[in-house]
Design a protein around this motif. Structure first.
Motif, PDB file in Angstrom:
ATOM      1  N   GLY A   9     -10.790  13.489   3.031  1.00  0.00           N
ATOM      2  CA  GLY A   9      -9.733  14.449   3.361  1.00  0.00           C
ATOM      3  C   GLY A   9      -8.568  14.371   2.395  1.00  0.00           C
ATOM      4  O   GLY A   9      -7.403  14.357   2.807  1.00  0.00           O
ATOM      5  N   GLY A  10      -8.868  14.340   1.096  1.00  0.00           N
ATOM      6  CA  GLY A  10      -7.824  14.106   0.105  1.00  0.00           C
ATOM      7  C   GLY A  10      -7.152  15.343  -0.459  1.00  0.00           C
ATOM      8  O   GLY A  10      -6.308  15.223  -1.355  1.00  0.00           O
ATOM      9  N   MET A  11      -7.513  16.505   0.022  1.00  0.00           N
ATOM     10  CA  MET A  11      -6.957  17.732  -0.554  1.00  0.00           C
ATOM     11  C   MET A  11      -5.747  18.199   0.241  1.00  0.00           C
ATOM     12  O   MET A  11      -5.869  18.844   1.274  1.00  0.00           O
ATOM     13  CB  MET A  11      -8.022  18.824  -0.609  1.00  0.00           C
ATOM     14  N   GLY A  12      -4.578  17.859  -0.232  1.00  0.00           N
ATOM     15  CA  GLY A  12      -3.348  18.280   0.423  1.00  0.00           C
ATOM     16  C   GLY A  12      -2.747  17.191   1.284  1.00  0.00           C
ATOM     17  O   GLY A  12      -3.439  16.275   1.750  1.00  0.00           O
ATOM     18  N   GLY A  36     -16.594  23.921   5.203  1.00  0.00           N
ATOM     19  CA  GLY A  36     -15.932  25.218   5.328  1.00  0.00           C
ATOM     20  C   GLY A  36     -14.770  25.430   4.374  1.00  0.00           C
ATOM     21  O   GLY A  36     -14.143  26.496   4.372  1.00  0.00           O
ATOM     22  N   ASN A  37     -14.490  24.448   3.542  1.00  0.00           N
ATOM     23  CA  ASN A  37     -13.357  24.539   2.621  1.00  0.00           C
ATOM     24  C   ASN A  37     -13.756  25.357   1.393  1.00  0.00           C
ATOM     25  O   ASN A  37     -14.610  24.945   0.603  1.00  0.00           O
ATOM     26  CB  ASN A  37     -12.918  23.135   2.203  1.00  0.00           C
ATOM     27  N   GLN A  42     -10.403  25.313  -6.607  1.00  0.00           N
ATOM     28  CA  GLN A  42      -9.032  25.670  -6.957  1.00  0.00           C
ATOM     29  C   GLN A  42      -8.122  24.438  -6.929  1.00  0.00           C
ATOM     30  O   GLN A  42      -7.267  24.257  -7.794  1.00  0.00           O
ATOM     31  CB  GLN A  42      -8.509  26.726  -5.986  1.00  0.00           C
ATOM     32  N   TRP A  43      -8.323  23.584  -5.930  1.00  0.00           N
ATOM     33  CA  TRP A  43      -7.530  22.360  -5.827  1.00  0.00           C
ATOM     34  C   TRP A  43      -7.783  21.442  -7.015  1.00  0.00           C
ATOM     35  O   TRP A  43      -6.844  20.919  -7.626  1.00  0.00           O
ATOM     36  CB  TRP A  43      -7.851  21.632  -4.521  1.00  0.00           C
ATOM     37  N   MET A  44      -9.058  21.248  -7.368  1.00  0.00           N
ATOM     38  CA  MET A  44      -9.382  20.381  -8.498  1.00  0.00           C
ATOM     39  C   MET A  44      -8.795  20.923  -9.801  1.00  0.00           C
ATOM     40  O   MET A  44      -8.302  20.163 -10.637  1.00  0.00           O
ATOM     41  CB  MET A  44     -10.903  20.205  -8.619  1.00  0.00           C
ATOM     42  N   THR A  45      -8.824  22.233  -9.954  1.00  0.00           N
ATOM     43  CA  THR A  45      -8.239  22.851 -11.150  1.00  0.00           C
ATOM     44  C   THR A  45      -6.742  22.598 -11.206  1.00  0.00           C
ATOM     45  O   THR A  45      -6.196  22.252 -12.260  1.00  0.00           O
ATOM     46  CB  THR A  45      -8.514  24.367 -11.155  1.00  0.00           C
ATOM     47  N   SER A  46      -6.068  22.760 -10.067  1.00  0.00           N
ATOM     48  CA  SER A  46      -4.622  22.529 -10.036  1.00  0.00           C
ATOM     49  C   SER A  46      -4.294  21.071 -10.327  1.00  0.00           C
ATOM     50  O   SER A  46      -3.282  20.763 -10.976  1.00  0.00           O
ATOM     51  CB  SER A  46      -4.044  22.943  -8.683  1.00  0.00           C
ATOM     52  N   TYR A  57     -16.430  15.941  -3.462  1.00  0.00           N
ATOM     53  CA  TYR A  57     -17.781  16.132  -2.942  1.00  0.00           C
ATOM     54  C   TYR A  57     -17.718  16.727  -1.535  1.00  0.00           C
ATOM     55  O   TYR A  57     -16.931  16.278  -0.695  1.00  0.00           O
ATOM     56  CB  TYR A  57     -18.524  14.796  -2.880  1.00  0.00           C
ATOM     57  N   GLN A  58     -18.547  17.726  -1.313  1.00  0.00           N
ATOM     58  CA  GLN A  58     -18.624  18.302   0.028  1.00  0.00           C
ATOM     59  C   GLN A  58     -19.224  17.288   0.983  1.00  0.00           C
ATOM     60  O   GLN A  58     -20.233  16.647   0.679  1.00  0.00           O
ATOM     61  CB  GLN A  58     -19.481  19.561   0.017  1.00  0.00           C
ATOM     62  N   CYS A  59     -18.578  17.134   2.141  1.00  0.00           N
ATOM     63  CA  CYS A  59     -19.078  16.159   3.111  1.00  0.00           C
ATOM     64  C   CYS A  59     -18.536  16.482   4.494  1.00  0.00           C
ATOM     65  O   CYS A  59     -17.330  16.689   4.662  1.00  0.00           O
ATOM     66  CB  CYS A  59     -18.625  14.744   2.701  1.00  0.00           C
ATOM     67  N   ASN A  60     -19.414  16.510   5.457  1.00  0.00           N
ATOM     68  CA  ASN A  60     -18.998  16.580   6.860  1.00  0.00           C
ATOM     69  C   ASN A  60     -18.904  15.142   7.352  1.00  0.00           C
ATOM     70  O   ASN A  60     -19.909  14.532   7.710  1.00  0.00           O
ATOM     71  CB  ASN A  60     -20.001  17.378   7.682  1.00  0.00           C
TER      72      ASN A  60
END
Length: 246
Positions: A9-12, A36-37, A42-46, A57-60
């Protein structure tokens, strides 16, 4: 070779602050995003614009097989995880009278089951290498309880029970396991609280008279992930502006 730090959960918000802080310590930082994100790229680019080469990495995290597959991909493409920060979490607040099984399960699986799901695939490797750091992000409300949060408080309290038990098992192997229990931090989740409630009921309970900053929590995570924290394990460190002292 750089050590690898995985922050769920590191985005934001808090997770992003932790990623930035660990990158500044020289770690290769990896994070997860939920299926679902749609803004992960876009986050990685920023972040790259700011000079941070994060991998995502996508992960539930609530699903054990998804977590195992995520860890396998990280190990294959980057390397073994040396630092795990279990940060992913959600809220589904309501009084117990109104709470249904769906909202109970959603919080328990995302906030507590995820700790097992993400830790299980990396812990043995840490033990074998003789070095590892596991940091579980709990909450002040897991320590003192909160109105309308039986699900959240139970999950966050359970995280520290997990911490203490696992810390005992791996203490002689160079692996530390600790909990951080933040108070109210100025993240998107907290700022979504009604402003009147925040200013009239929450902030007045904080002796410092303000919300915490994500960077302040990240600094504590960074210490627990460092060489200097090698003798600290099984702890639950409160960082809440004096709101709850135990």
């Amino acid at each position: 070779m750089k050590r690898i730090a995985l922050v769920t959960g590191g985005m934001g918000g808090l997770g992003e602050a932790v990623c930035i802080k660990l990158a500044g310590m020289g770690y290769q930082v990896v994070t997860t995003f939920s299926p679902g994100n749609t803004s992960a790229e876009q986050w990685m680019t920023s972040m790259r614009v700011l000079g941070f080469d994060f991998r995502a990495y996508q992960c539930n995290v609530a699903d054990y097989e998804s977590a195992r597959e995520c860890i396998r991909n990280i190990h294959r493409e980057i390397g073994p995880v040396d630092v795990l920060v279990n940060n992913a979490g959600i809220t589904r607040d309501m009084t117990f009278k109104k709470m249904d099984k769906t909202n109970w399960d959603a919080v328990m699986s995302t906030n507590l089951d995820s700790v097992f799901n993400m830790t299980k695939p990396v812990c043995d490797g840490m033990v074998e290498r003789g070095w590892g750091r596991i940091v579980n992000i709990s909450s002040v409300n897991g320590q003192k309880g909160a109105f309308g949060q039986t699900n959240y408080a139970a999950a966050k309290a359970g995280m520290h029970g997990f911490t203490k038990a696992l810390a005992l098992e791996v203490a002689r192997k160079g692996v530390t396991v600790n909990t951080i229990s933040p108070g109210y931090i100025g993240t998107k989740m907290v700022m979504a609280i009604d402003k009147e409630v925040l200013e009239a009921k929450i902030i007045p309970q904080i002796p410092m008279g303000r919300l915490g900053r994500p960077e302040e929590i990240a600094g504590l995570v960074a210490y627990l992930a460092s060489e200097e924290a090698a003798f600290l394990t099984g702890a639950n460190i409160a960082i809440n502006g004096g709101q709850h002292m135990s």
